[in-house]
Design an enzyme around this catalytic site. Structure first.
Site, PDB file in Angstrom:
ATOM      1  N   GLY A  63       0.786  -1.223   0.000  1.00  0.00           N
ATOM      2  CA  GLY A  63       0.000   0.000   0.000  1.00  0.00           C
ATOM      3  C   GLY A  63       0.818   1.273   0.000  1.00  0.00           C
ATOM      4  O   GLY A  63       0.276   2.349  -0.243  1.00  0.00           O
ATOM      5  N   CYS A  93     -27.462  -8.964 -16.288  1.00  0.00           N
ATOM      6  CA  CYS A  93     -26.919  -8.727 -17.624  1.00  0.00           C
ATOM      7  C   CYS A  93     -27.957  -9.138 -18.662  1.00  0.00           C
ATOM      8  O   CYS A  93     -28.507 -10.241 -18.600  1.00  0.00           O
ATOM      9  CB  CYS A  93     -25.621  -9.522 -17.827  1.00  0.00           C
ATOM     10  SG  CYS A  93     -25.032  -9.444 -19.524  1.00  0.00           S
ATOM     11  N   CYS A 115     -26.180 -12.244 -20.815  1.00  0.00           N
ATOM     12  CA  CYS A 115     -25.872 -13.557 -20.249  1.00  0.00           C
ATOM     13  C   CYS A 115     -26.653 -13.829 -18.965  1.00  0.00           C
ATOM     14  O   CYS A 115     -26.540 -14.906 -18.391  1.00  0.00           O
ATOM     15  CB  CYS A 115     -24.366 -13.694 -19.995  1.00  0.00           C
ATOM     16  SG  CYS A 115     -23.806 -12.827 -18.521  1.00  0.00           S
ATOM     17  N   CYS A 144     -22.663  -6.996 -19.124  1.00  0.00           N
ATOM     18  CA  CYS A 144     -21.456  -7.170 -18.329  1.00  0.00           C
ATOM     19  C   CYS A 144     -20.353  -6.269 -18.870  1.00  0.00           C
ATOM     20  O   CYS A 144     -20.105  -6.240 -20.072  1.00  0.00           O
ATOM     21  CB  CYS A 144     -20.944  -8.609 -18.414  1.00  0.00           C
ATOM     22  SG  CYS A 144     -21.980  -9.820 -17.607  1.00  0.00           S
ATOM     23  N   CYS A 181     -18.726 -12.441 -19.772  1.00  0.00           N
ATOM     24  CA  CYS A 181     -20.040 -12.482 -20.412  1.00  0.00           C
ATOM     25  C   CYS A 181     -20.035 -13.508 -21.553  1.00  0.00           C
ATOM     26  O   CYS A 181     -20.938 -14.342 -21.664  1.00  0.00           O
ATOM     27  CB  CYS A 181     -20.389 -11.096 -20.939  1.00  0.00           C
ATOM     28  SG  CYS A 181     -22.123 -10.872 -21.357  1.00  0.00           S
TER      29      CYS A 181
END
Lengths: 296, 189, 366
Positions: A35, A244, A247, A269, A275
């Site tokens: 980080g 979606c 899909c 998606c 997808c």
């Protein structure tokens, strides 16, 4: 793949060895202090600053000939900038490329974490525009560096709390700040906060490159990453409340597509590989065409 | 002598160093895991792995400290020819190479500054054995726990207490490496 | 039926082909050659070399041609090329005191050793379009005078103006040092930056940005009361120490513009009243840039001279250094053309959520 005379003039993966060593050292220090933003002497790349030069340099420093590279922008493999970067490495490193998340060993991304869970042995390289999570609260690098040193993150909490006071919720929807291993507050790059929960405890190595701002940072696998929040206003990973339309996926991040000028819209998606994979399995959404039918 | 100095580097440096770096990257990202590296032939007493780490990470911009038996003419010449790293005292070193006893006291190595914790030394510690038996390690990069035969625990526990400051360590043995970044918590034994 | 946008690769190839055609333009017009650009667009070439940090007129000319005259794009091409070049040696510092000057003026002394040499300047031209240049095949007018090279026997010496002031203790001394300056292109910019690093950043900084900053100091935002002590343009030798030989060898010449300003200074808490210096040094004939650079340099020195920080942009090293590089700036600016669907979608959902909540609250109140 044949390497043209033009590309022979350049080293494997474009960067010269000294530059790669410098970047590699920065990556290792980044992993040792998760980080924390390690300064590095970012080079000019043959694509503009702000278009992924940090990610490209990190990828170039990590790639080996056996790798299989995937590049996504906004979750998609076929957006122009993703295509351009993928071509760049296919040319300068001669590595194999793929659009399948599961097959990739190195994935360079802009603004998304793939839906398909990452695995051990994969490296996810993020392109980062502004690495400093405190930058929009304090424009001075000399000040923000001191704030990280002293763990002085009160200003960030004040900002988030002001959101709650004004809007009743935290009004940050992407580039949502996280705290790493209880120490450094980190900007996860402009991924939607929907993706934040995937940052922590990932089996993959996550590397972040900011070229223009000359910073590299890292999350080793299985690192604690906590999205900043308050006890009474816990963090929530949100997305459009739809499935979606192609899909039928219920738990994937969606792009909204305007389909006509009468307010028609659909949701698909943002992760094109995810997808397509679902559609190939025969999963169909509201407006999707079954694979068998589509093939006719 | 000259031939030894000039040989033993990476043939085809770009791809050899790329593979070596990935092993080092995996080692540093997953503390305690052991990885195999190849392609360097440094002079005795350096291990292949120590040679690989030097070739992959060191150059004219990284002051290097050679400790104990690593500090001999053949090694100095090899390091000078293949990396160009200036040789320095422990306090100025970005990298230090030697057996654990020779590197002691490790408290003299750079641990970074509070505003720049990255400006710290990386120790390359030559080991006789490298096995996943020893004190338990936990922290970033480790799913639950792992084990490694550290040369001692007190120094690494003291180093962890300095976090985010501290040195980082790469262990080398034959053609194998493992790493212990400052972020790793070491079990007291 | 929605079909996801595909074919990014073909679109890019087509765009590149179209770009190549646009670059060439009308095929019935002869194509520009690199020597033509190098010789006849010399100031553009100079700017590309200065901001690209690479002294190579032919490559700069090529970059200008390839970039269709977009100088920032040309600078970018040069930078991206430069960064891949191996470094064989570091040159010794050039000695501008031995410059073969084409132009040398001082605004502080009417006459001085070495004299005032106007050289090839736009300064006293009337800015009237010269339609004669539109007629093709114009003949060169006369032969140019030869530059003054102090290294040649009998040539007049062209000493630095600040040297005169220095001898009388009227200007701050700037002792020579053998410290190797940091290299902005090899190390990340670190703040606070020392003067050598600041000068490095400014000399490759965007001419327009540095010009405007300098102008702002003249208008009171960090005023430094600058006089152009001296402006000189000419060629200097570049020498490299060859350790095997034990002496320095001249490897070539570069054209430079150097500006030293003399700034009024009434003294501060730490410094006695005396003139202070601003310094500018730029590749090629780039005098606007060199003058602007020296004004900005002087303005950034407030701290070491014990002056007050008035909040002026040109005094703020972090602001100046982080924003003067046009390659960083243009890249980041133009990247907002890239898709941001994902972030925008997140914002869209957020705004919808906030609106729904506000609506619900209003209805509850009614």
């Amino acid at each position: 793949m044949t390497i043209s005379r033009e590309t022979q003039a350049y080293n494997f993966a474009y960067l010269d060895e000294q530059t790669k060593r410098m970047i590699r050292r920065a990556i290792l220090k980044g992993l040792a202090v998760p980080g924390y933003q390690v300064p590095f002497a970012s080079r000019e790349m043959p694509m503009p600053y702000g278009w992924g030069t940090g990610g490209v340099q990190v990828t170039a420093a990590c790639l080996m000939p056996e790798d299989r590279l995937k590049v996504i922008d906004q979750g998609a493999d076929d957006t122009t900038n993703a295509v351009s970067i993928r071509k760049f490495f296919a040319r300068t490193a001669g590595v194999a490329t793929t659009e399948r998340t599961g097959e990739a060993t190195v994935i360079q991304t802009r603004h998304r974490i793939p839906e398909t869970p990452l695995t051990k042995g994969q490296i996810l390289v993020y392109q980062v525009p502004i690495p400093e999570p405190l930058r929009f609260l304090e424009p001075r690098e000399t000040e923000t560096r001191k704030m990280h040193e002293l763990e002085e993150y009160g200003l960030m909490h004040v900002k988030l709390y002001e959101d709650i006071a004004r809007h009743g919720q935290i009004a940050t929807s992407y580039a949502y700040p996280v705290k790493v291993e209880g120490r450094y507050v980190m900007d996860p790059s402009p991924i939607p906060k929907f993706d934040n929960p995937k940052l922590g405890q990932s089996p993959a190595i996550q590397l972040f490159g900011a070229g223009r701002e000359q910073r590299i940072f890292a999350l080793p696998p299985f690192t604690d990453v906590v999205s900043l929040d308050f006890d009474d206003y816990p963090f929530a990973a949100t997305k459009a409340p739809h499935d979606c339309d192609l899909c039928g996926a219920r738990q994937s991040y969606l792009d909204e597509v305007i389909t006509d000028d009468r307010g028609g819209r659909m949701f698909v998606c943002s992760d094109t590989d995810f997808c397509a994979g679902r559609q190939a399995e025969g999963k169909v959404g509201r407006l999707g065409v079954g694979q068998a039918e589509g093939a006719k | 002598m000259i031939a030894d100095t000039l040989s033993g580097g990476f043939a085809d440096a770009p791809t050899k160093s790329a593979r070596a770096f990935r092993a080092i990257l995996e080692a540093m990202a997953r503390p305690g895991t052991i990885h195999t590296v190849t392609a360097a032939q440094p002079p005795a007493p350096l291990s292949v792995a120590a040679g690989v780490v030097l070739l992959t990470l060191c150059d004219g911009t990284t002051p290097l400290h050679l400790a104990g038996t690593a500090d001999r003419a053949e090694v100095r010449d090899w390091v000078a020819f293949h990396t160009g790293a200036p040789l320095v005292a422990p306090e100025e070193a970005a990298f230090a190479l030697g057996r654990w006893e020779a590197l002691a006291p490790v408290s003299c190595f750079r641990i970074g500054q509070p505003d720049y914790p990255d400006r710290s030394a990386t120790l390359i510690v030559e080991m006789d054995r490298l096995t996943n038996h020893g004190p338990a390690l936990t922290g970033p990069g480790i799913e639950t726990a792992t084990w490694l035969n550290l040369p001692e625990t007190a120094a690494f526990r003291a180093n962890r207490a300095l976090f985010p400051l501290g040195f980082d360590t790469i262990f080398t043995c034959g053609d194998r490496i493992a790493a212990l970044p400052r972020s790793t918590r070491v079990e007291a034994v | 039926m929605y079909v996801a946008v595909k074919g990014g690769e073909r679109a890019i190839d087509n765009a590149h082909q179209w770009l190549a055609e646009e670059r060439r333009g009308d095929l019935s017009i002869p194509e520009l050659t690199i020597p033509q650009i190098r010789e006849q667009m010399k100031l553009a070439v100079n700017r590309v070399m200065a901001e690209g940090s690479l002294y190579d007129p032919d490559l700069a000319a090529l970059a200008i041609k390839q970039a269709r005259g977009d100088l920032i794009e040309a600078v970018f091409l040069i930078r991206a090329y430069r960064t891949t070049l191996p470094r064989f040696a570091l040159s010794n510092p050039v000695d501008t005191g031995t410059m073969a000057v084409d132009r040398r003026i001082s605004a502080t002394f009417k006459d001085l050793p070495g004299g005032q040499v106007l050289g090839p300047t736009f300064d006293y031209t009337h800015r009237l379009l010269d339609f004669a240049l539109m007629a093709e095949g114009e003949a060169p007018s006369g032969t140019p005078p030869t530059p003054i090279n102090p290294l040649e026997r009998g040539a007049p010496l062209v000493p630095h103006v600040t040297g005169f002031l220095d001898r009388d203790g009227l200007i701050e001394t700037e002792p020579a040092t053998d410290t190797t300056p940091p290299d902005l292109t090899r190390e990340p910019l670190e703040l606070p930056a020392d003067r050598a690093l600041r000068l490095q950043a400014i000399t490759r900084g965007d001419e327009g940005f540095i010009l405007s900053l300098a102008y702002s100091t003249q208008r009171g935002y960090g005023r430094t009361h600058a006089f152009v002590g001296e402006l000189r343009i000419g060629r200097v030798a570049v020498e490299v120490d060859i350790p095997e030989l034990g002496f320095a060898v001249e490897i070539g010449e570069v054209e430079l513009t150097e500006c030293e300003t003399v700034n009024q200074f009434k003294g501060s808490r730490t410094e006695p009243p005396q003139f202070t210096r601003g310094y500018g040094l730029v590749f090629g004939q780039s005098e606007r840039k060199a003058i602007a650079m020296s004004l900005v340099d002087r303005s950034l020195r407030w701290n070491e001279l014990g002056e007050d920080f008035t909040g002026a942009p040109a005094q703020d090293a972090e602001f100046v250094l982080y924003h003067c590089d046009n390659i960083q700036a243009t890249g980041f600016l133009e990247h907002i053309k890239l898709p941001h669907y994902v972030d925008f979608q997140a914002e869209l959902e957020l705004v919808r959520g906030l609106r729904a909540e506000a609506q619900a609250q209003r209805e509850a109140a009614e």
